[in-house]
Design an enzyme around this catalytic site. Sequence first.
Site, PDB file in Angstrom:
ATOM      1  N   CYS A 141       5.630 -45.647  35.411  1.00 54.35           N
ATOM      2  CA  CYS A 141       4.783 -46.839  35.556  1.00 54.35           C
ATOM      3  C   CYS A 141       4.794 -47.309  37.014  1.00 54.35           C
ATOM      4  O   CYS A 141       5.857 -47.531  37.584  1.00 54.35           O
ATOM      5  CB  CYS A 141       5.290 -47.945  34.638  1.00 54.35           C
ATOM      6  SG  CYS A 141       4.349 -49.464  34.824  1.00 54.35           S
ATOM      7  N   PRO A 152       2.335 -43.763  25.529  1.00 56.03           N
ATOM      8  CA  PRO A 152       2.625 -45.200  25.523  1.00 56.03           C
ATOM      9  C   PRO A 152       1.686 -45.896  26.501  1.00 56.03           C
ATOM     10  O   PRO A 152       1.563 -45.465  27.651  1.00 56.03           O
ATOM     11  CB  PRO A 152       4.078 -45.273  26.027  1.00 56.03           C
ATOM     12  CG  PRO A 152       4.356 -43.984  26.719  1.00 56.03           C
ATOM     13  CD  PRO A 152       3.406 -42.971  26.167  1.00 56.03           C
TER      14      PRO A 152
END
Length: 338
Positions: free
Chosen positions: A99, A16
């Site tokens: 992240c 992703p």
Amino acid sequence: MVHNSTPLSRRFSVAPMMDWTTPHFRYLARLLSRRALLYTEMVTTGALIHGDTARFLRHNAGEYPLALQLGGSNPEELAHCARLAEQFGFDEVNLNVGCPSDRVQNNMIGACLMGHPEKVAEGVRAMIAATSLPVTVKHRIGIDGRESWDDLCHFIETVAEAGCRTFIVHARIAVLDGLSPKENRDIPPLKYPWVYDLKARYPELEIIINGGIKTFDECHEHLNHTDGVMLGREAYHNPWLLAGVDSEFFGEADPVASRHDALRAMLPFIQEELDRGVYLTHITRHIMGLFHGQPGGRQFRRHISENAHRPGSGIEVVLDALSKVREPVREPMAEATT
């Protein structure tokens, strides 16, 4: 949505990536490989619950097998979004614990959650209870201040106890204080042996390795020690790499013979998107790498860069760009000799 019958395998997947793994890139990726598992960009639970849910979850049935990546930490919200993932036809729901962006840290999203394994476990438990889809976690090997082997094992054990069987491990720590998200993808050193050691220590778990992987040779080396490989930037910037995945890792025929064939197969989809009012440049920015390293590749990219953003630009821009790249000569099929 009607599913195709391609089984979900995590042996090879595309990571992703924010702004990159959009429906337009994923459509191209799926033309190149039927078997690579694709992931959406990270979508926050807040955006799904309070925003335009259908827009965030929109995808084409041709993209399956496809996983939705969520950013969030509130168990009720994660459970609600896991139900949405199932309702919208995704094959897996993945929680982002990797992240490093400041924006997400402030909302307890992403890599900062590595400092709160119990919170991750709570979220995972709620998601598993809410959906029949596999629930997976993508994370780093640590964050600043919690970067020891013991910290990593504690994280894995806590989250596994909540029912998670699949861990996708980016083999770097995230430095939350002092490095930008971009620097966090390059500066902290890769520690592949840590991921290998996780698989050796927890053989019952599915361990997928991610971070800095560029070639099939590297993939095969990692697959000697782990259950799967996930490629990010290399698959985006050089998408033709995906055209060899099915034969290389699954022993199946590759779906397209040439880059030209792949782009021609994408034209009806591009036209559909244009008819929906999508700007051409939002689509073409994801095909720029298709002729990476090919004679005429630079002219292909230049033509798109100079023309796709013009008002009223249509499919002719793509066709004109395609004409700048020489098509490979097809060899006749070899005759069977007796």
